[in-house]
Design a protein around this motif. Structure first.
Motif, PDB file in Angstrom:
ATOM      1  N   PHE A 144      29.728 -36.228 -53.850  1.00 54.34           N
ATOM      2  CA  PHE A 144      28.590 -36.069 -52.931  1.00 54.34           C
ATOM      3  C   PHE A 144      28.944 -36.590 -51.544  1.00 54.34           C
ATOM      4  O   PHE A 144      28.660 -35.947 -50.535  1.00 54.34           O
ATOM      5  CB  PHE A 144      27.371 -36.797 -53.490  1.00 54.34           C
ATOM      6  CG  PHE A 144      26.254 -36.942 -52.500  1.00 54.34           C
ATOM      7  CD1 PHE A 144      25.482 -35.846 -52.142  1.00 54.34           C
ATOM      8  CD2 PHE A 144      25.980 -38.166 -51.918  1.00 54.34           C
ATOM      9  CE1 PHE A 144      24.463 -35.972 -51.225  1.00 54.34           C
ATOM     10  CE2 PHE A 144      24.953 -38.294 -51.002  1.00 54.34           C
ATOM     11  CZ  PHE A 144      24.198 -37.203 -50.651  1.00 54.34           C
ATOM     12  N   GLN A 145      29.579 -37.755 -51.477  1.00 53.97           N
ATOM     13  CA  GLN A 145      29.950 -38.326 -50.180  1.00 53.97           C
ATOM     14  C   GLN A 145      30.976 -37.438 -49.470  1.00 53.97           C
ATOM     15  O   GLN A 145      30.910 -37.269 -48.248  1.00 53.97           O
ATOM     16  CB  GLN A 145      30.508 -39.744 -50.362  1.00 53.97           C
ATOM     17  CG  GLN A 145      29.487 -40.751 -50.809  1.00 53.97           C
ATOM     18  CD  GLN A 145      28.345 -40.907 -49.819  1.00 53.97           C
ATOM     19  OE1 GLN A 145      28.505 -40.769 -48.605  1.00 53.97           O
ATOM     20  NE2 GLN A 145      27.168 -41.178 -50.339  1.00 53.97           N
ATOM     21  N   MET A 146      31.927 -36.860 -50.220  1.00 48.65           N
ATOM     22  CA  MET A 146      32.920 -35.975 -49.607  1.00 48.65           C
ATOM     23  C   MET A 146      32.255 -34.725 -49.041  1.00 48.65           C
ATOM     24  O   MET A 146      32.560 -34.306 -47.916  1.00 48.65           O
ATOM     25  CB  MET A 146      33.987 -35.596 -50.630  1.00 48.65           C
ATOM     26  CG  MET A 146      34.921 -36.725 -50.971  1.00 48.65           C
ATOM     27  SD  MET A 146      36.063 -36.410 -52.334  1.00 48.65           S
ATOM     28  CE  MET A 146      36.550 -34.740 -52.120  1.00 48.65           C
ATOM     29  N   ILE A 147      31.346 -34.126 -49.788  1.00 46.58           N
ATOM     30  CA  ILE A 147      30.649 -32.926 -49.313  1.00 46.58           C
ATOM     31  C   ILE A 147      29.790 -33.259 -48.105  1.00 46.58           C
ATOM     32  O   ILE A 147      29.731 -32.494 -47.139  1.00 46.58           O
ATOM     33  CB  ILE A 147      29.819 -32.309 -50.448  1.00 46.58           C
ATOM     34  CG1 ILE A 147      30.759 -31.704 -51.487  1.00 46.58           C
ATOM     35  CG2 ILE A 147      28.854 -31.258 -49.924  1.00 46.58           C
ATOM     36  CD1 ILE A 147      30.076 -31.230 -52.729  1.00 46.58           C
TER      37      ILE A 147
ATOM     38  N   LEU B 155      31.262 -32.741 -40.508  1.00 48.45           N
ATOM     39  CA  LEU B 155      32.365 -32.238 -39.693  1.00 48.45           C
ATOM     40  C   LEU B 155      32.141 -30.784 -39.298  1.00 48.45           C
ATOM     41  O   LEU B 155      32.449 -30.388 -38.174  1.00 48.45           O
ATOM     42  CB  LEU B 155      33.689 -32.383 -40.443  1.00 48.45           C
ATOM     43  CG  LEU B 155      34.167 -33.817 -40.666  1.00 48.45           C
ATOM     44  CD1 LEU B 155      35.407 -33.839 -41.553  1.00 48.45           C
ATOM     45  CD2 LEU B 155      34.438 -34.501 -39.346  1.00 48.45           C
ATOM     46  N   ARG B 156      31.601 -29.981 -40.204  1.00 51.76           N
ATOM     47  CA  ARG B 156      31.315 -28.577 -39.883  1.00 51.76           C
ATOM     48  C   ARG B 156      30.270 -28.481 -38.780  1.00 51.76           C
ATOM     49  O   ARG B 156      30.373 -27.659 -37.883  1.00 51.76           O
ATOM     50  CB  ARG B 156      30.821 -27.833 -41.113  1.00 51.76           C
ATOM     51  CG  ARG B 156      31.919 -27.430 -42.031  1.00 51.76           C
ATOM     52  CD  ARG B 156      31.420 -26.535 -43.127  1.00 51.76           C
ATOM     53  NE  ARG B 156      32.445 -26.372 -44.131  1.00 51.76           N
ATOM     54  CZ  ARG B 156      32.230 -26.325 -45.415  1.00 51.76           C
ATOM     55  NH1 ARG B 156      31.005 -26.402 -45.876  1.00 51.76           N
ATOM     56  NH2 ARG B 156      33.216 -26.182 -46.261  1.00 51.76           N
ATOM     57  N   ARG B 157      29.226 -29.317 -38.886  1.00 47.23           N
ATOM     58  CA  ARG B 157      28.180 -29.286 -37.853  1.00 47.23           C
ATOM     59  C   ARG B 157      28.735 -29.724 -36.504  1.00 47.23           C
ATOM     60  O   ARG B 157      28.335 -29.219 -35.475  1.00 47.23           O
ATOM     61  CB  ARG B 157      27.013 -30.185 -38.259  1.00 47.23           C
ATOM     62  CG  ARG B 157      26.056 -29.490 -39.192  1.00 47.23           C
ATOM     63  CD  ARG B 157      24.828 -30.326 -39.458  1.00 47.23           C
ATOM     64  NE  ARG B 157      24.902 -30.693 -40.875  1.00 47.23           N
ATOM     65  CZ  ARG B 157      24.804 -31.911 -41.364  1.00 47.23           C
ATOM     66  NH1 ARG B 157      24.587 -32.922 -40.567  1.00 47.23           N
ATOM     67  NH2 ARG B 157      24.895 -32.138 -42.643  1.00 47.23           N
ATOM     68  N   ALA B 158      29.666 -30.668 -36.501  1.00 47.57           N
ATOM     69  CA  ALA B 158      30.262 -31.135 -35.251  1.00 47.57           C
ATOM     70  C   ALA B 158      31.143 -30.062 -34.627  1.00 47.57           C
ATOM     71  O   ALA B 158      31.256 -29.978 -33.403  1.00 47.57           O
ATOM     72  CB  ALA B 158      31.066 -32.403 -35.496  1.00 47.57           C
ATOM     73  N   GLU B 159      31.794 -29.230 -35.452  1.00 50.99           N
ATOM     74  CA  GLU B 159      32.675 -28.181 -34.943  1.00 50.99           C
ATOM     75  C   GLU B 159      31.914 -26.991 -34.384  1.00 50.99           C
ATOM     76  O   GLU B 159      32.433 -26.274 -33.542  1.00 50.99           O
ATOM     77  CB  GLU B 159      33.605 -27.694 -36.050  1.00 50.99           C
ATOM     78  CG  GLU B 159      34.689 -28.683 -36.419  1.00 50.99           C
ATOM     79  CD  GLU B 159      35.543 -28.183 -37.564  1.00 50.99           C
ATOM     80  OE1 GLU B 159      35.295 -27.068 -38.061  1.00 50.99           O
ATOM     81  OE2 GLU B 159      36.462 -28.916 -37.960  1.00 50.99           O
ATOM     82  N   GLU B 160      30.705 -26.755 -34.881  1.00 50.49           N
ATOM     83  CA  GLU B 160      29.938 -25.596 -34.426  1.00 50.49           C
ATOM     84  C   GLU B 160      29.555 -25.783 -32.963  1.00 50.49           C
ATOM     85  O   GLU B 160      29.089 -26.845 -32.563  1.00 50.49           O
ATOM     86  CB  GLU B 160      28.667 -25.433 -35.261  1.00 50.49           C
ATOM     87  CG  GLU B 160      28.931 -25.024 -36.691  1.00 50.49           C
ATOM     88  CD  GLU B 160      27.661 -24.954 -37.519  1.00 50.49           C
ATOM     89  OE1 GLU B 160      26.564 -25.195 -36.961  1.00 50.49           O
ATOM     90  OE2 GLU B 160      27.773 -24.680 -38.710  1.00 50.49           O
ATOM     91  N   PRO B 161      29.753 -24.740 -32.158  1.00 57.51           N
ATOM     92  CA  PRO B 161      29.367 -24.867 -30.754  1.00 57.51           C
ATOM     93  C   PRO B 161      27.844 -24.935 -30.657  1.00 57.51           C
ATOM     94  O   PRO B 161      27.129 -24.306 -31.434  1.00 57.51           O
ATOM     95  CB  PRO B 161      29.908 -23.592 -30.110  1.00 57.51           C
ATOM     96  CG  PRO B 161      30.051 -22.622 -31.236  1.00 57.51           C
ATOM     97  CD  PRO B 161      30.313 -23.449 -32.469  1.00 57.51           C
ATOM     98  N   PRO B 162      27.357 -25.724 -29.720  1.00 58.71           N
ATOM     99  CA  PRO B 162      25.901 -25.808 -29.584  1.00 58.71           C
ATOM    100  C   PRO B 162      25.322 -24.463 -29.162  1.00 58.71           C
ATOM    101  O   PRO B 162      25.972 -23.682 -28.466  1.00 58.71           O
ATOM    102  CB  PRO B 162      25.689 -26.873 -28.495  1.00 58.71           C
ATOM    103  CG  PRO B 162      26.992 -26.928 -27.759  1.00 58.71           C
ATOM    104  CD  PRO B 162      28.053 -26.532 -28.752  1.00 58.71           C
TER     105      PRO B 162
END
Length: 139
Positions: A100-103, A109-116
């Motif tokens: 759960f912690q890994m997911i 990290l995915r949300r941080a990579e997505e451009p605003p």
């Protein structure tokens, strides 16, 4: 297309290879967590419960003596091995929490990579004027 070439095409898809790697790593990780629970966590818990090996806690179902080890009691007949079950349950809970912690970390990290999301630019003034002219002509 022959069956072997179809199988090769299926097996070489990225998702299948990723799944295979995940299963292999998961099996190794499961052994690490199993050792953590049996060798590090359960001995102190067993000491708190009278210094016994927690995995040897059982209820005899065939009139076995309570002073036997779990292996000996199983040889003598059926037993309810609740200590072993609790050890495996603790393994599962620790493994599920780590996954759960890994997911959760991967999702961050995915949300941080997505451009605003780009805010909609205001409608130019000439378009607004053309709309006003169109609306007045309709009247």
């Amino acid at each position: 297309m022959t069956m072997m070439s179809e199988f090769r095409q299926f097996a070489m898809k990225g998702n299948v290879v990723d799944l295979a790697v995940g299963v292999i790593i998961g099996g190794a990780f499961g052994k690490i967590v199993d050792s953590l629970v049996q060798d590090i966590i359960m001995p102190p818990i067993g000491r708190l419960f009278g210094g016994l090996d927690f995995a040897n806690y059982y209820l005899p179902l065939n009139n076995q003596a309570m002073n036997l080890t779990l292996v000996e009691a199983k040889k003598a007949g059926a037993v309810l091995a609740y200590g072993n079950f609790l050890t495996i349950l603790l393994n599962f809970i620790i493994l599920a929490f780590i996954i759960f912690q890994m997911i959760r970390l991967m999702n961050k990290l995915r949300r941080a990579e997505e451009p605003p999301a780009v805010a909609a630019s205001p409608t130019p003034e000439d378009v607004l004027l053309l709309r006003e002219i169109r609306d007045s002509l309709k009247k």
